[in-house]
Write an enzyme that holds these catalytic residues in place. Structure first.
Site, PDB file in Angstrom:
ATOM      1  N   GLN A 470      29.118 -63.554  57.493  1.00 59.47           N
ATOM      2  CA  GLN A 470      29.011 -62.525  56.459  1.00 59.47           C
ATOM      3  C   GLN A 470      29.787 -62.894  55.207  1.00 59.47           C
ATOM      4  O   GLN A 470      29.398 -62.539  54.099  1.00 59.47           O
ATOM      5  CB  GLN A 470      29.508 -61.182  56.997  1.00 59.47           C
ATOM      6  CG  GLN A 470      28.571 -60.556  58.014  1.00 59.47           C
ATOM      7  CD  GLN A 470      27.164 -60.398  57.468  1.00 59.47           C
ATOM      8  OE1 GLN A 470      26.927 -59.666  56.519  1.00 59.47           O
ATOM      9  NE2 GLN A 470      26.219 -61.110  58.059  1.00 59.47           N
ATOM     10  N   HIS A 473      27.882 -64.521  52.290  1.00 57.48           N
ATOM     11  CA  HIS A 473      26.857 -63.819  51.521  1.00 57.48           C
ATOM     12  C   HIS A 473      27.168 -63.788  50.037  1.00 57.48           C
ATOM     13  O   HIS A 473      26.284 -63.969  49.202  1.00 57.48           O
ATOM     14  CB  HIS A 473      26.703 -62.376  52.032  1.00 57.48           C
ATOM     15  CG  HIS A 473      25.628 -62.232  53.063  1.00 57.48           C
ATOM     16  ND1 HIS A 473      24.300 -62.422  52.777  1.00 57.48           N
ATOM     17  CD2 HIS A 473      25.683 -61.920  54.377  1.00 57.48           C
ATOM     18  CE1 HIS A 473      23.578 -62.226  53.874  1.00 57.48           C
ATOM     19  NE2 HIS A 473      24.403 -61.933  54.861  1.00 57.48           N
ATOM     20  N   GLU A 539      29.291 -52.036  57.992  1.00 58.35           N
ATOM     21  CA  GLU A 539      27.856 -52.336  58.014  1.00 58.35           C
ATOM     22  C   GLU A 539      27.492 -52.993  59.345  1.00 58.35           C
ATOM     23  O   GLU A 539      26.545 -52.591  60.016  1.00 58.35           O
ATOM     24  CB  GLU A 539      27.520 -53.280  56.856  1.00 58.35           C
ATOM     25  CG  GLU A 539      26.060 -53.720  56.827  1.00 58.35           C
ATOM     26  CD  GLU A 539      25.805 -54.807  55.792  1.00 58.35           C
ATOM     27  OE1 GLU A 539      24.628 -55.060  55.478  1.00 58.35           O
ATOM     28  OE2 GLU A 539      26.784 -55.432  55.305  1.00 58.35           O
ATOM     29  N   HIS A 540      28.248 -54.016  59.736  1.00 54.67           N
ATOM     30  CA  HIS A 540      28.050 -54.701  61.015  1.00 54.67           C
ATOM     31  C   HIS A 540      29.335 -54.575  61.831  1.00 54.67           C
ATOM     32  O   HIS A 540      30.426 -54.781  61.297  1.00 54.67           O
ATOM     33  CB  HIS A 540      27.753 -56.189  60.819  1.00 54.67           C
ATOM     34  CG  HIS A 540      26.615 -56.483  59.887  1.00 54.67           C
ATOM     35  ND1 HIS A 540      26.804 -56.758  58.544  1.00 54.67           N
ATOM     36  CD2 HIS A 540      25.280 -56.537  60.102  1.00 54.67           C
ATOM     37  CE1 HIS A 540      25.632 -56.979  57.978  1.00 54.67           C
ATOM     38  NE2 HIS A 540      24.687 -56.841  58.890  1.00 54.67           N
ATOM     39  N   ASP A 573      20.260 -60.213  62.006  1.00 52.31           N
ATOM     40  CA  ASP A 573      19.824 -60.532  60.648  1.00 52.31           C
ATOM     41  C   ASP A 573      18.408 -61.088  60.622  1.00 52.31           C
ATOM     42  O   ASP A 573      17.698 -60.945  59.620  1.00 52.31           O
ATOM     43  CB  ASP A 573      20.763 -61.569  60.025  1.00 52.31           C
ATOM     44  CG  ASP A 573      21.833 -60.926  59.160  1.00 52.31           C
ATOM     45  OD1 ASP A 573      21.820 -59.693  59.029  1.00 52.31           O
ATOM     46  OD2 ASP A 573      22.688 -61.666  58.628  1.00 52.31           O
ATOM     47  N   HIS A 632       8.661 -10.883  48.346  1.00 54.51           N
ATOM     48  CA  HIS A 632       8.705 -11.485  49.681  1.00 54.51           C
ATOM     49  C   HIS A 632       8.502 -10.407  50.756  1.00 54.51           C
ATOM     50  O   HIS A 632       7.740 -10.586  51.697  1.00 54.51           O
ATOM     51  CB  HIS A 632      10.061 -12.178  49.916  1.00 54.51           C
ATOM     52  CG  HIS A 632      10.179 -13.525  49.277  1.00 54.51           C
ATOM     53  ND1 HIS A 632      10.208 -13.708  47.918  1.00 54.51           N
ATOM     54  CD2 HIS A 632      10.275 -14.767  49.826  1.00 54.51           C
ATOM     55  CE1 HIS A 632      10.324 -14.984  47.644  1.00 54.51           C
ATOM     56  NE2 HIS A 632      10.373 -15.661  48.789  1.00 54.51           N
TER      57      HIS A 632
END
Length: 646
Positions: A470, A473, A539-540, A573, A632
Site C-alpha cells: 500500500q 500507491h 481502508e484495508h 486488489d 393530508h
C-alpha cells in the site's frame, strides 16, 4: 384482525402455537382481545373457553396441561436436549457436572476438542454415532452458555443452503494432516538482524527506510488521537483549483476537454471518446495477461452476482397494508479509472463488473490517455467485457465534470464511481452538491491506507510486504502496524524487512516518502489493538494473528479485512472476488466499499385494501392533524367516509 373471519359460533379463532424452530406445541383459541393483549405484553395470551376470559398460557407451567412442553408429546432429539440445557443453565444442581460446564468455559472447550478427536478416530458406525452425540452435546452446551439458540444454528445452515458455492475443501494449515504427511520440512526462519539506527524521516535517497515507532502505554489520550489523523489534505486550496476546471467543462464541453487534456496530460486529441464496439486492435494482449484478467473477472463477477436480491421485500405491516421494497439499476453510470503512475485494469474490473451485474443500461469508463493518444489495451479489454458503451479519454477533474454534466460526445451519467487523486475527489464532491448536475458519487476518498495487526506468529517478511504493497500507491499513502506483544527481536526483523524489500522496489522513491509518514505502535494485548483499529477505521485491515478468524467478529470499522497469514491484501486488489474500491481517510466508519448495491436504487411501494385503510385511517388522520396538514388528513378522511357509509 379486521380481515380475519371465524366460522365458529363463538367467534373465536383456532390458533396453532409453534416454538422458534417452527415445531407445533399445541392448539388453542384466540379472540380479538387476547391478540391485542399478546401484542401489548409480548407474551402468549389466548382465550379460555372454560373460564370465558383471557388465559396467560404457560405462565406457571409447560405449554400443555400435562406439564410437558407441547400437547403433541414431549420434545425429542436436539430440541429436547436444547430445552434441557436451557433449564439446567437456570437451575442446575450445585456441584453437578452440567453446572461445572456452564461455569468453566475452558472445560467446555477442552471437551469439544477431545470429542472431535475421538470422532475422527472412530471407525464403526456405532462408534461414529456415539462420538457424534458426545460432540453435539458439548457443542450445544457452548451455544446455550453463550446465548446461542438452536434456531440460530439452523438459521446459519439455511442461509448457506441458499447460495450455491464451491468450497475448495482444504483444511486450515494447522489441521491439514494430508498436507503435513507429504510436505517437506519448512526451512528455518533466518535469525533477525539487529535493527540499525533510524535516521530522521525525510532523509537521503540511500538512507534507511523506516516507519516511526510508538508504545501505546507511553502515549497520552491526546497523542493517541493525533495518530488517528491522516496526512492533511488542503481541501480549500484544491477546491479553488478544481472549480474553474469543472466550470470550463460544464460551459464549453468537448472543446474544454481537449484543451485540458493537452495541458495536463500532454496529449493532443482529435476526439474525446471511443465508442463501442471497440476495435480488436485496441485490445491486443498477450495470452498470460488475458487469462489473468479472465480469472479475476470470473471471481469478482461470482461474488458480486451473489449479492443480488432476486425477490422484492414484501411485508404486510398490518392486515390489508402491504409494503414492498424492490431494486432497480441506476441507468447511466460513470466509472473513473486512474492513470498516471500506474496502469489499473483492476479498477475497471472492480467498478465495471458490479455495474454490469446490477443491470446499468449505459456504462462510461473515463481514464487518461497515453502519450500516443490511446488507452492501455488492458483497460480496453475489460471495458469490452463489462459492456461499456464509451471510453472517455480524459483524466482528473475534467473527466469527472464531463460525466457529471455531459458534453457533445460524452453521455451525462447519474452516478460517478471510482478512486482518484485529491483533484478527482474534489471534483466528485463539487459536482455532487451542484443541483444542476443531478449526479451522485460512491463515497468521499482519500489516499490509500492499510493497517496490520501482528502477533508473535506473524512472519516478518509477510508483514513488511503487505505494508509496502500500500505504501507504493503514492507519496500520501499511509500504513500502520499494530504490534501485539512482539519481542524487540521480532519487531526489528519486520523493520529490517521493510527496508530491504522497499530498497528493491521500482517505486522506491514513492515509498521513501510514504513510509516515514507511517508508524508502528506497540500494544500489550488484542483488546487494545482492536480498539485502536476500530477508531482508525482503515481502508484495508490485515490480521497477521494466530486463529485470526476469531477476531473478525470484533471488527467494527474497516473497508475490507484480510484474515490470516495467507491472505495478502493484493488478492483483494485483483482477483479474490471482493471489491477494492473502498472507503479511506476514516470514512469506513459510515461508508461501505463499492458493491452491487452501489449501482442499484431501492424503491418502495405500498398497497392498502379497503379494510386496511379503514384500520389505519384514524392513525394517519390524527398524526396529520397534529402536524397541521389538513390536506393530508382530508385525503384519508374522504375515503374513510365512503367506507363507513357503505
Amino acid at each position: 384482525m379486521a380481515t380475519i373471519v371465524s366460522d365458529r359460533t363463538d367467534g373465536l379463532f383456532p390458533t396453532i402455537v409453534v416454538d422458534e424452530q417452527g415445531i407445533s406445541l399445541g392448539l388453542v383459541y384466540s379472540s380479538l382481545e387476547s391478540v391485542v393483549e399478546s401484542f401489548r405484553t409480548r407474551k402468549g395470551v389466548y382465550f379460555s373457553r372454560s373460564r370465558k376470559g383471557l388465559w396467560y398460557k404457560g405462565a406457571t407451567s409447560g405449554f400443555c396441561h400435562n406439564n410437558v412442553r407441547g400437547c403433541f408429546g414431549a420434545s425429542t432429539g436436539l430440541a429436547h436436549l436444547n430445552q434441557t440445557l436451557l433449564s439446567r443453565k437456570i437451575s442446575s444442581p450445585a456441584g453437578s457436572y452440567t453446572q461445572r460446564l456452564f461455569q468453566d468455559s475452558n472445560l467446555v472447550k477442552s471437551k469439544i476438542m477431545e470429542e472431535a478427536e475421538e470422532l475422527c478416530q472412530a471407525t464403526s458406525p456405532e462408534e461414529i454415532a456415539w462420538e457424534t452425540a458426545d460432540l453435539v452435546y458439548f457443542a450445544l452446551v457452548r451455544c446455550v452458555a453463550n446465548g446461542v439458540s438452536l434456531r440460530d444454528v439452523e438459521q446459519q445452515l439455511e442461509n448457506r443452503s441458499r447460495k450455491i458455492t464451491r468450497r475448495p475443501g482444504h483444511a486450515k494449515p494447522r489441521w491439514d494432516f494430508s498436507a503435513k504427511e507429504n510436505a517437506a520440512p519448512a526451512p528455518a526462519a533466518p535469525a533477525p538482524a539487529p535493527a540499525a539506527p533510524t535516521p530522521a524521516p525525510g532523509s537521503e535517497k540511500s538512507g534507511r527506510i523506516a516507519m516511526k515507532a510508538y508504545k501505546m502505554k507511553a502515549l497520552s489520550v491526546e497523542e493517541q488521537k493525533k495518530l488517528l489523523l491522516r496526512p492533511i489534505i488542503q481541501s480549500n486550496d484544491i477546491m479553488a483549483r478544481v472549480k474553474p476546471i469543472v466550470d470550463s467543462v460544464r460551459e464549453r464541453g468537448d472543446a474544454a476537454l481537449l484543451e485540458l487534456t493537452a495541458k495536463f496530460d500532454g496529449v493532443k486529441l482529435e476526439s474525446t471518446v471511443i465508442n463501442a464496439p471497440f476495435t480488436p486492435e485496441s485490445m491486443i494482449l498477450d495470452e498470460l495477461t488475458k487469462k489473468a484478467i479472465d480469472q479475476a473477472y470470473h471471481n469478482i463477477e461470482k461474488f458480486h452476482a451473489a449479492q443480488v436480491q432476486d425477490k422484492a421485500l414484501v411485508v404486510e405491516t398490518m392486515p390489508g397494508v402491504v409494503c414492498t421494497r424492490f431494486a432497480r439499476p441506476i441507468e447511466r453510470v460513470g466509472l473513473y479509472v486512474p492513470g498516471g503512475t500506474a496502469v489499473l485494469p483492476s479498477t475497471t474490473l472492480m467498478l465495471g463488473i458490479p455495474a454490469k451485474v446490477a443491470g446499468c443500461s449505459e456504462i462510461v469508463v473515463a481514464t487518461p490517455p497515453r502519450k500516443d493518444g490511446t488507452i492501455v489495451p488492458e483497460v480496453m479489454y475489460v471495458a469490452h467485457k463489462i459492456g461499456a458503451s464509451k471510453v472517455l479519454m480524459a483524466g482528473g477533474a475534467q473527466a469527472v465534470a464531463a460525466m457529471a454534466y455531459g458534453t457533445e460526445t460524452c453521455t451525462k451519467v447519474d452516478k460517478i464511481c471510482g478512486p482518484g487523486n485529491q483533484y478527482v475527489t474534489a471534483a466528485k464532491m463539487l459536482t455532487q452538491i451542484d443541483s444542476s448536475s443531478l449526479v451522485s458519487i460512491d463515497m468521499p476518498a482519500g489516499p490509500s491506507e492499510l493497517l496490520v495487526i501482528a502477533d508473535m506468529t506473524s512472519v516478518p517478511a509477510y508483514v513488511a510486504s503487505d505494508l509496502l504493497s500500500q505504501a507504493e500507491h503514492g507519496t500520501d499513502s499511509q500504513v500502520v502496524l499494530i504490534a501485539v506483544g512482539l519481542t524487540p527481536e521480532h519487531l526489528a526483523a519486520i523493520e529490517d524487512q521493510v527496508h530491504e524489500q522497499a530498497s528493491r522496489l521500482p517505486r522506491v522513491d514513492i515509498v521513501r516518502e510514504s513510509i516515514p509518514k507511517s508508524y508502528i505502535i506497540e500494544v500489550e494485548d488484542m483488546a487494545e489493538a482492536m480498539r485502536f483499529s476500530n477508531e482508525y477505521a482503515p481502508e484495508h485491515l490485515i490480521l497477521h494473528l494466530e486463529q485470526a478468524e476469531s477476531y473478525v467478529s470484533q471488527v467494527m470499522n474497516a473497508g475490507s479485512v484480510f484474515v490470516g497469514h495467507w491472505s495478502p491484501e493484493s488478492c483483494g486488489d485483483y482477483a479474490s472476488g471482493t471489491n477494492h474500491t473502498l472507503p479511506t481517510y476514516g470514512y469506513a466508519r459510515m461508508y461501505s466499499g463499492v458493491n452491487t448495491d452501489t449501482f442499484l436504487k431501492h424503491i418502495t411501494s405500498q398497497q392498502l385494501t379497503r379494510e386496511g385503510l379503514d384500520a389505519i385511517g384514524h392513525t394517519v388522520m390524527r398524526l396529520a392533524e397534529i402536524e397541521g396538514l389538513e390536506a393530508h388528513r382530508n385525503a384519508v378522511a374522504v375515503r374513510i367516509n365512503d367506507i363507513r357509509r357503505q
